[in-house]
Motif scaffolding. Structure first.
Motif, short mmCIF file in Angstrom:
data_model
loop_
_atom_site.label_atom_id
_atom_site.label_comp_id
_atom_site.label_asym_id
_atom_site.label_seq_id
_atom_site.Cartn_x
_atom_site.Cartn_y
_atom_site.Cartn_z
N SER A 16 21.55 15.82 -37.97
CA SER A 16 22.68 16.12 -36.88
C SER A 16 22.97 17.47 -37.21
O SER A 16 23.31 17.90 -38.46
CB SER A 16 23.81 15.10 -36.92
N ASN A 17 23.31 18.14 -36.41
CA ASN A 17 24.17 19.49 -36.40
C ASN A 17 25.64 19.60 -35.88
O ASN A 17 26.28 20.62 -35.89
CB ASN A 17 23.25 20.74 -36.08
N LYS A 18 25.92 18.39 -35.52
CA LYS A 18 27.39 18.32 -35.34
C LYS A 18 28.32 18.19 -36.38
O LYS A 18 28.19 17.53 -37.39
CB LYS A 18 27.57 16.74 -34.53
N ASP A 41 20.89 9.81 -26.83
CA ASP A 41 21.56 10.99 -27.50
C ASP A 41 20.51 11.79 -28.35
O ASP A 41 21.01 12.85 -28.83
CB ASP A 41 22.68 10.49 -28.32
N ARG A 54 23.43 27.00 -39.06
CA ARG A 54 24.26 25.86 -38.87
C ARG A 54 23.93 24.54 -39.81
O ARG A 54 22.72 24.57 -40.46
CB ARG A 54 23.93 25.10 -37.59
N ARG A 63 22.29 23.52 -29.98
CA ARG A 63 23.74 22.77 -30.32
C ARG A 63 24.09 21.35 -30.11
O ARG A 63 23.49 20.89 -28.91
CB ARG A 63 24.81 23.72 -29.83
N ASN A 64 24.71 20.93 -30.90
CA ASN A 64 25.32 19.69 -30.63
C ASN A 64 24.63 18.69 -30.30
O ASN A 64 24.91 18.06 -29.26
CB ASN A 64 26.71 19.76 -29.86
N THR A 65 23.40 18.25 -31.29
CA THR A 65 22.50 17.35 -30.75
C THR A 65 22.33 16.59 -31.92
O THR A 65 22.31 17.00 -33.14
CB THR A 65 21.55 17.92 -30.06
N TYR A 66 21.30 15.65 -31.73
CA TYR A 66 20.74 14.76 -32.99
C TYR A 66 19.21 15.12 -32.98
O TYR A 66 18.42 15.10 -31.81
CB TYR A 66 20.72 13.51 -32.77
N SER A 81 31.28 17.00 -36.43
CA SER A 81 32.07 15.85 -36.36
C SER A 81 31.11 14.64 -37.21
O SER A 81 31.81 13.62 -37.80
CB SER A 81 31.98 15.16 -34.96
#
Length: 505
Positions: free
Chosen positions: A296-298, A196, A99, A255-258, A300
Motif C-alpha cells: 500500500s502507498n496509503k 480495492d 512515496r 496514488r492512494n491504492t493497493y 492511513s
C-alpha cells in the motif's frame, strides 16, 4: 619426576591459548569502540562546538544582544527571502520525494497433508514410473539425503498418480490451488475487498498459460476493469523481488491504492522424466508453494502495516554466456524437457552476490564499515594486489536474513561468504527442510518463520536475497513498523514448536 614434568607441561599448554583469547576480546572491543566513534562522530564534534557558542553568547553584553535582535527584527527583506526559499524548498521536497510503500500483510500457501511426500515414497514412485534407470534412481536418492529437505514437503496431485498426469488441466489446477489459497487467506486477514486492488503482479517462471495467471486471478475475484495487471514469466527464483520492485514503481505513479504481488512456481508440467543428472536435481529440490503480498502507498495504512520497503537492488549477469546458461531449460538427447543446472552455478552465484552487495552496501552499512571497506580496497589497489578484500559485516545492518532456500549449498555458501551465524540462516534452513525449494516464494516462508518464532521487533531490518536464472541476484530490504506477530493460518502455525530441527549432514 616425569609425572611432575608432564603436569607442568599440561598446565603450560592450557595457558597458551589465554593471550590469544585476550587479544581477540581486546580486538572485539576495539572494533566496537571504532564503530561507536564513527557512528556518533557528528554528535561528538557538535558537542564542543555548541559549548563554545554557548560560552561566547554568555560572555556578550546585554547591549550587544539587543543590537543583534534589532538588526534581525528590521531586516524584513532577509526574513522574507529566507521564508520564501524555505517554503519553496519544502514544497519541492514534498512533491518529489518517493512515496512510502508499506507491506500490510502477506500469506503463504500450505498444501493439504495428503500431498506430502516422504523420501521412500519419492524413490518408489520414481521407480514405478519406469522412466528412470537404476543409476538415476540412486542419484536422486543421494541428492534427497543431502539436500536439507525433510519428509513433509509437498508435490502436486498429478505427481502422486501412477502414471503421472502432467496435463495442462492438472497444471492449471495446481496454480489455482496455490494462488487462490494464498489470496483467500490474505483477503481474510486484511479485510481488504478485491475491488480495492489497483495493481496486480504475478510471477511464475515455467508455467505461462493463455489467458495468463494474472487474468485467472482477475476472473476469480472479479477485480475492477481498470486494474494494472502484469504477468512475469521465465525470470527464475528471484522473480519475487522483481515483482516487488515493479509493484513499488507502480505505487509511485498511482496514488492512494493497493498492490498485490503473487509469487509461485508450477511443478506439474515441468517434471523431468529423463536420466541426465544435471536435469534431475530440480526434481529433488522443487516443491509446491506460493505467497501473496499486499502492498500500500496509503498514509492511513502506516499504523497497521507490518513492514516498510526501504531498498530494492537488482543485479543481472546475463551478458556473460556462462551466467546466462547456468540455469537453462532445454531438451536432453532423447527429447525430454527439463531444467539443467551447471556445475559453475555456485561460482556464478557468488559473483552475482558480490556485485549486488557492492551496490547494496553503501545504502545500508554504517559509515564505519564503509570506511573499512574503502580503506582496504585502496590498499589492495595501490600497495598489495594479493591482499584479501575486507568483507563488510552485514550483521551491523540487518537483524534478520531471508536467504532464498534454493538448496543446502546456496545457504552454506552465503553463510560462509557473509560470515553469518547459524541463527541468521536458521529461517532459510528450516524453510528448506519443511517446504523445500518453493522458488520465488521461499523468502516469504522464511519471513513467516521469523514472525512465528516471535523474533520480529519494531525497527528490525530484514534482508531478503534471492538468486534466479538469467543469471540474477536481487535484494529487498524491509523495516518492521511494529512488533510483528504471525498472521492467522501461518504456514508454520501447527509445527513451529518443533523447529528448529537438527539437519543431518
Amino acid at each position: 619426576m616425569d609425572n611432575n614434568r608432564e603436569g607442568v607441561q599440561i598446565q603450560q599448554n592450557r595457558r597458551l591459548p589465554l593471550p590469544d583469547f585476550l587479544q581477540s576480546v581486546n580486538l572485539k572491543y576495539v572494533k566496537l569502540g571504532y564503530h561507536y566513534l564513527i557512528t556518533h562522530l557528528l554528535t561528538l564534534c557538535l558537542i564542543p562546538l555548541m559549548s563554545v557558542i554557548i560560552i561566547q553568547v554568555s560572555q556578550m553584553n546585554p547591549q550587544d544582544i539587543h543590537q543583534l535582535w534589532l538588526h534581525l527584527k528590521y531586516n524584513l527583506v532577509s526574513v522574507i527571502a529566507c521564508s520564501t526559499i524555505l517554503v519553496f524548498g519544502s514544497t519541492v521536497y514534498i512533491m518529489t520525494r518517493p512515496r512510502s510503500v508499506y507491506l500490510v500483510d502477506f500469506s503463504c500457501y500450505k498444501p493439504p497433508s495428503n500431498l506430502s511426500v516422504k523420501f521412500t515414497k519419492f524413490v518408489e514412485h520414481s521407480r514405478l514410473k519406469g522412466d528412470f534407470d537404476e543409476s538415476s534412481l540412486e542419484f536422486q536418492r543421494k541428492i534427497l539425503e543431502r539436500s536439507g529437505l525433510g519428509e513433509e514437503t509437498y508435490l502436486p496431485e498429478a505427481m502422486h498418480q501412477i502414471p503421472p498426469t502432467p496435463s495442462m488441466a492438472s497444471a492449471r489446477e495446481e496454480a489455482e490451488q496455490v494462488m487462490y489459497g494464498a489470496l483467500d487467506n490474505l483477503f481474510a486477514n486484511t479485510k481488504i475487498k478485491p475491488k480495492d486492488i489497483g495493481i496486480l503482479v504475478v510471477n511464475c517462471s515455467l508455467f505461462n498459460p493463455t489467458p495468463s495467471l494474472s487474468a485467472m486471478i482477475v476472473n476469480k475475484y472479479k477485480l475492477r476493469g481498470n486494474i494494472r495487471s502484469f504477468n512475469l514469466g521465465g525470470m527464475g527464483c528471484s522473480a519475487g523481488v522483481i515483482a516487488i520492485d515493479l509493484a513499488k514503481d507502480m505505487l509511485q505513479v498511482h496514488r492512494n491504492t493497493y498492490a498485490v504481488v503473487v509469487s509461485t512456481e508450477n511443478i506439474t508440467q515441468n517434471w523431468y522424466f529423463g536420466n541426465k543428472k544435471s536435469m534431475l536435481i530440480p526434481n529433488c529440490l522443487f516443491r509446491v508453494g506460493g505467497a501473496a503480498v499486499l502492498l500500500s502507498n496509503k498514509g492511513s495504512d502506516r499504523r497497521r502495516a507490518k513492514y516498510k520497503l526501504v531498498h530494492v537492488v537488482r543485479t543481472h549477469k546475463g551478458a556473460d554466456d556462462k551466467a546466462f546458461k547456468c540455469v537453462y531449460q532445454e531438451q536432453d538427447d532423447v527429447g525430454k524437457t527439463g531444467v539443467s543446472l551447471s556445475k559453475d552455478l555456485m561460482a556464478i552465484a557468488g559473483g552475482a552476490l558480490k556485485t549486488n552487495i557492492t551496490t547494496l552496501g553503501p545504502l545500508v552499512l554504517p559509515v564505519s564499515e564503509q570506511l573499512l571497506f574503502f580503506t582496504t580496497l585502496v590498499v589492495k589497489k595501490l600497495f598489495n594486489a594479493k591482499a584479501k578484500p575486507y568483507i563488510p559485516d552485514f550483521k551491523l545492518a540487518f537483524e534478520h536474513f531471508c536467504i532464498h532456500a534454493g538448496g543446502r549449498a546456496v545457504i552454506d555458501e552465503l553463510e560462509k561468504n557473509l560470515q553469518l551465524l547459524p541463527m541468521h540462516v536458521e529461517a532459510s534452513r528450516m524453510t528448506l527442510h519443511r517446504f523445500g525449494n518453493t522458488s520465488s516464494s521461499s523468502i516469504w516462508y522464511e519471513l513467516a518463520y521469523i514472525e512465528a518464532k516471535g523474533r520480529m521487533r519494531k525497527g528490525n531490518r530484514i534482508w531478503q536475497i534471492a538468486f534466479g536464472s538469467g543469471f540474477k541476484c536481487n535484494s529487498a530490504v524491509w523495516q518492521a513498523m511494529k512488533h510483528v506477530r504471525a498472521s492467522s493460518k501461518s504456514p508454520w502455525e501447527d509445527c513451529i514448536d518443533r523447529y528448529p530441527v537438527e539437519i543431518v549432514t
